[in-house]
Design an enzyme around this catalytic site. Structure first.
Site, PDB file in Angstrom:
ATOM      1  N   GLY A  72       0.842  -1.199   0.000  1.00  0.00           N
ATOM      2  CA  GLY A  72       0.000   0.000   0.000  1.00  0.00           C
ATOM      3  C   GLY A  72       0.874   1.246   0.000  1.00  0.00           C
ATOM      4  O   GLY A  72       2.088   1.170   0.188  1.00  0.00           O
ATOM      5  N   GLN A  74       1.274   3.516   2.127  1.00  0.00           N
ATOM      6  CA  GLN A  74       1.992   3.705   3.396  1.00  0.00           C
ATOM      7  C   GLN A  74       2.591   2.389   3.902  1.00  0.00           C
ATOM      8  O   GLN A  74       2.633   2.121   5.096  1.00  0.00           O
ATOM      9  CB  GLN A  74       1.057   4.327   4.440  1.00  0.00           C
ATOM     10  CG  GLN A  74       0.840   5.810   4.236  1.00  0.00           C
ATOM     11  CD  GLN A  74       2.129   6.614   4.418  1.00  0.00           C
ATOM     12  OE1 GLN A  74       3.045   6.225   5.119  1.00  0.00           O
ATOM     13  NE2 GLN A  74       2.204   7.756   3.751  1.00  0.00           N
ATOM     14  N   SER A  75       3.061   1.558   2.988  1.00  0.00           N
ATOM     15  CA  SER A  75       3.611   0.255   3.367  1.00  0.00           C
ATOM     16  C   SER A  75       4.861   0.386   4.254  1.00  0.00           C
ATOM     17  O   SER A  75       5.849   1.017   3.863  1.00  0.00           O
ATOM     18  CB  SER A  75       3.970  -0.506   2.084  1.00  0.00           C
ATOM     19  OG  SER A  75       4.774  -1.626   2.394  1.00  0.00           O
ATOM     20  N   ASN A  76       4.814  -0.233   5.423  1.00  0.00           N
ATOM     21  CA  ASN A  76       6.001  -0.307   6.291  1.00  0.00           C
ATOM     22  C   ASN A  76       7.045  -1.220   5.665  1.00  0.00           C
ATOM     23  O   ASN A  76       8.247  -0.999   5.789  1.00  0.00           O
ATOM     24  CB  ASN A  76       5.632  -0.879   7.660  1.00  0.00           C
ATOM     25  CG  ASN A  76       4.655   0.005   8.396  1.00  0.00           C
ATOM     26  OD1 ASN A  76       4.885   1.191   8.560  1.00  0.00           O
ATOM     27  ND2 ASN A  76       3.540  -0.571   8.849  1.00  0.00           N
ATOM     28  N   CYS A  78       7.611  -1.792   2.433  1.00  0.00           N
ATOM     29  CA  CYS A  78       8.336  -1.135   1.331  1.00  0.00           C
ATOM     30  C   CYS A  78       9.380  -0.181   1.897  1.00  0.00           C
ATOM     31  O   CYS A  78      10.511  -0.122   1.405  1.00  0.00           O
ATOM     32  CB  CYS A  78       7.364  -0.398   0.408  1.00  0.00           C
ATOM     33  SG  CYS A  78       6.353  -1.522  -0.575  1.00  0.00           S
TER      34      CYS A  78
END
Ligand SMILES: *Cc1c(COP(=O)(O)O)cnc(C)c1O
Length: 331
Positions: A72, A74-76, A78
């Site tokens: 997403g 706001q992917s942690n 990534c």
């Protein structure tokens, strides 16, 4: 004993375990402890770094120079991957699922700061064609002379599971030191790798502990299937095969709220109350929902006085910033 695949040391380990004294007292039920995987490192804090230790070792050993991953906006995961890639000298491409025009803040800002190439994909296309999108990008990079390793969502796949298998070993050592046995370990579930790793590790190191997951998206049935699939994938890297039956998978469904990465006022109020009670930030996407679920289950009497529960704080602190305007503080 069993042989782990090689790992690249990236996380600050072991992470501490401490009791949530005030919350335990307030609820009057089980003793609640916290495993601080939110402090596995600064920008690479959270649970993904444990998985990436094994994933990146695999990528290095197989001669890759680039990583591709996805998530997403706001992917942690990534963000953690972008920083680990920078540290290890890999190029990093992140494929992000977009709804509206993304705001460059929090995790997305950090992706940019770390120098990741960002590919925004419309949400419909992302949901229906993710595998092809990743493969196409890999092929395109190959034409440019790059060898790109695809890390699936959340690094929840065969080699990634070893991060939490190893964490289970770490917990068992801490239990011995503290002379404590946990009846339960409770973790959020987002893509399943943390739960799967802990469950594999339970079989090897924590026979008396039940691993319980609280899913923050999809449903129980989806994760039972997914966990079985990625559990098997790990056998390719192991010299033992650990059996899994349906009864081994304990998932408390029903705390995803109004949808993945969406928050209700009740959840945000809970996060505020806990921050003020214990001095710890829980994130709105994973740990806030899962701890909310655990507390609700304690109130319903499903965890009992005299039992000991270890909650895994899987990180995600940056996820709170995009929600800042939704919090309604009374002071
Ligand atoms: C990814 C993530 C989870 C979920 O872990 P999975 O292994 O994907 O199930 C939980 N908490 C945070 C903060 C995460 O970033």
């Amino acid at each position: 004993m069993f042989n782990y695949p090689r790992r690249e040391k990236l996380a600050l380990l072991p992470t501490p375990i401490h009791k949530l004294e005030k919350l335990s007292k307030l609820l009057g039920g089980p003793e609640i402890y916290l495993k601080r995987d939110d402090v596995t490192g600064s920008v690479v804090g959270g649970n993904k770094i444990r998985k990436l230790e094994f994933v990146m070792a695999d990528a290095i050993d197989k001669g890759y120079d680039t990583v591709i991953t996805c998530g997403g906006i706001q992917s942690n995961h990534c963000r953690a991957t972008a920083f680990v890639a920078a540290k290890l000298g890999f190029d990093c491409h992140v494929v992000l699922k977009k709804f509206d025009t993304p705001i460059i803040e929090a995790n997305l800002f950090l992706d940019k700061l770390a120098g990741a190439d960002i590919h925004y994909i419309d949400h419909d296309k992302y949901d229906n064609n993710l595998e092809e999108i990743l493969k196409e990008l890999q092929d395109k990079l190959a034409k440019e002379g790059k060898k790109a390793y695809i890390i699936p969502t959340g690094a929840s796949f065969g080699i990634g599971n070893f991060g939490y298998l190893k964490a289970a070993e770490e917990i068992s050592e801490q239990c011995k030191q503290k002379d404590i046995t946990f009846h339960y370990i409770v973790t959020p579930i987002g893509s399943g790798g943390t739960y799967t790793g802990l469950s594999l590790g339970k079989k090897l190191y924590l026979p008396e502990t039940k691993i319980v997951g609280v899913n923050v998206c999809d449903d129980r049935e989806y994760f039972v299937k997914k966990i079985k699939k990625i559990w098997k994938e790990s056998f390719a890297f192991m010299d033992v095969e650990i059996p899994l039956v349906d009864e081994d998978i304990n998932i408390i469904d029903g705390y995803g709220g109004i949808g993945y990465a969406k928050s209700t006022q009740e959840e945000l109020k809970f996060i505020t109350d806990i921050a003020r009670l214990e001095g710890i930030v829980f994130d709105p996407v994973y740990t806030g929902k899962a701890l909310f679920g655990l507390v609700d289950q304690i109130k319903k009497g499903n965890f009992k006085k005299g039992e000991k529960v270890l909650f895994i704080h899987t990180g995600g602190i940056f996820g709170i910033f995009p929600k800042k305007d939704m919090f309604q503080f009374e002071k």
